[in-house]
Design a protein around this motif. Structure first.
Motif, mmCIF file in Angstrom:
data_model
loop_
_atom_site.group_PDB
_atom_site.id
_atom_site.type_symbol
_atom_site.label_atom_id
_atom_site.label_comp_id
_atom_site.label_asym_id
_atom_site.label_seq_id
_atom_site.Cartn_x
_atom_site.Cartn_y
_atom_site.Cartn_z
ATOM 1 N N LYS A 94 0.822 -1.205 0.000
ATOM 2 C CA LYS A 94 0.000 0.000 0.000
ATOM 3 C C LYS A 94 0.859 1.258 0.000
ATOM 4 N N VAL B 172 -9.864 2.620 -5.599
ATOM 5 C CA VAL B 172 -9.300 1.287 -5.465
ATOM 6 C C VAL B 172 -8.220 1.177 -4.408
ATOM 7 N N GLY B 173 -7.888 2.242 -3.704
ATOM 8 C CA GLY B 173 -6.823 2.191 -2.721
ATOM 9 C C GLY B 173 -5.468 2.390 -3.368
ATOM 10 N N GLU C 135 -16.428 -5.502 -8.080
ATOM 11 C CA GLU C 135 -15.562 -5.353 -6.911
ATOM 12 C C GLU C 135 -15.278 -3.875 -6.633
ATOM 13 N N LEU C 136 -15.085 -3.105 -7.689
ATOM 14 C CA LEU C 136 -14.812 -1.673 -7.547
ATOM 15 C C LEU C 136 -15.995 -0.950 -6.911
ATOM 16 N N ASN D 118 -18.312 -2.255 -5.067
ATOM 17 C CA ASN D 118 -18.453 -2.712 -3.675
ATOM 18 C C ASN D 118 -17.527 -1.920 -2.759
ATOM 19 N N LYS D 119 -16.309 -1.633 -3.215
ATOM 20 C CA LYS D 119 -15.370 -0.851 -2.414
ATOM 21 C C LYS D 119 -15.856 0.588 -2.244
ATOM 22 N N MET D 120 -16.630 1.070 -3.196
ATOM 23 C CA MET D 120 -17.195 2.419 -3.100
ATOM 24 C C MET D 120 -18.455 2.445 -2.255
#
Length: 287
Positions: free
Chosen positions: A10, A47-48, A152-153, A155-157
């Motif tokens: 990260k 997306v981090g 997936e993107l 869901n992260k939002m």
């Protein structure tokens, strides 16, 4: 040859820690270079953050660099013979000074830098044209990859959604539906464009051809296109009436193309873009 390993984290510290764990040494014993940083600004929100580094053991680094320093220091001790020939040296210096100055003056007169700049600009202009991008046919594998990555993107939002994925005219079209579509669209479609860009990057990674992809929700793109076309026609009337050019606020490449296309048939005005991404703007002026 220096052995390198590639690690992801990260941030740089986490990537270094991963490398140290694999090599079985302390972080202080590792050298590294940053290969790629993903996740700045809006992309980081979506997306981090992610950093990729190449890491190696410092003890394996080549040690040939210090040798030239030792050779450079030796001549300093050989200055003693010069002191004995001080008188002749002065005469030689006086005679040699004049021709040296003349040579310097001659080299300063020609305007060589200007020629260099011209060559540089022509080189840029010659390199500007690129080969057309080869469009790859849409495959089931590409459609599945697009669906999984986008889901997936979102869901992260924190966006609950349903996806309708279709192959229309060899383009992957994805219609997103749900409750928080305003969050997905963002200001003037900025977030929607970023999501589409990221999904396209994922689908086309490690491929020679390019698979086209379009993401939309609540028919936003069609409505936005209609709005921009009306804006373009209004700008044309204003420029012709006031005889003054108008510079618009920064727009995405997609929106700029719509403005240019809407006004390209006019014989009264012309359009062009100025500035650099992401602050590139359209100027509408008299033809």
């Amino acid at each position: 040859m220096l052995h390198k390993i590639e690690k992801v984290g990260k941030n740089v510290d986490e990537a270094l820690a991963n490398a140290a764990k694999e090599l079985g040494v302390d972080v202080s014993e590792i050298g590294h270079e940053i290969v790629q940083e993903v996740g700045k600004g809006l992309i980081g929100f979506l997306v981090g953050k992610e950093v990729t580094i190449n890491a190696w053991l410092k003890k394996d680094e080549p040690k040939a660099a210090p040798k030239p320093v030792e050779k450079a220091e030796k001549p300093k001790a050989e200055k003693k013979p010069v002191k004995k020939v001080e008188a002749p040296a002065k005469k030689v210096e006086k005679k040699a000074a004049k021709p040296l100055e003349k040579k310097v003056e001659k080299t300063e007169k020609p305007t060589k830098p200007a020629k260099v700049e011209k060559v540089a600009t022509t080189e840029k202009s010659e390199k500007a044209p690129r080969a057309p991008r080869v469009n790859a046919p849409v495959t089931d594998e590409a459609m599945t990859a697009a669906r999984e990555f986008l889901s997936e993107l979102l869901n992260k939002m924190g966006i609950e959604h349903e996806l309708k994925v279709q192959n229309i005219d060899n383009v992957i079209n994805i219609e997103v539906s749900g409750e928080k579509m305003g969050l997905l669209i963002g200001k003037r479609g900025d977030t929607l464009d970023a999501v589409q860009y990221l999904t396209s990057l994922y689908v086309n990674k490690d491929k020679s051809g390019y698979t086209k992809l379009n993401i939309d929700t609540e028919n936003y793109r069609e409505k936005r296109e209609e709005t921009l076309i009306r804006l373009a026609k209004g700008l044309e009337r204003r420029v012709v009436t006031n005889r003054k050019s108008i510079t618009l606020e920064p727009m995405s490449p997609y929106e700029r193309r719509i403005i240019h296309a809407a006004l390209q048939g006019s014989n009264k005005i012309k359009t062009y873009s100025v500035g650099n991404e992401p602050n590139r703007k359209i100027v509408v002026t008299l033809a």
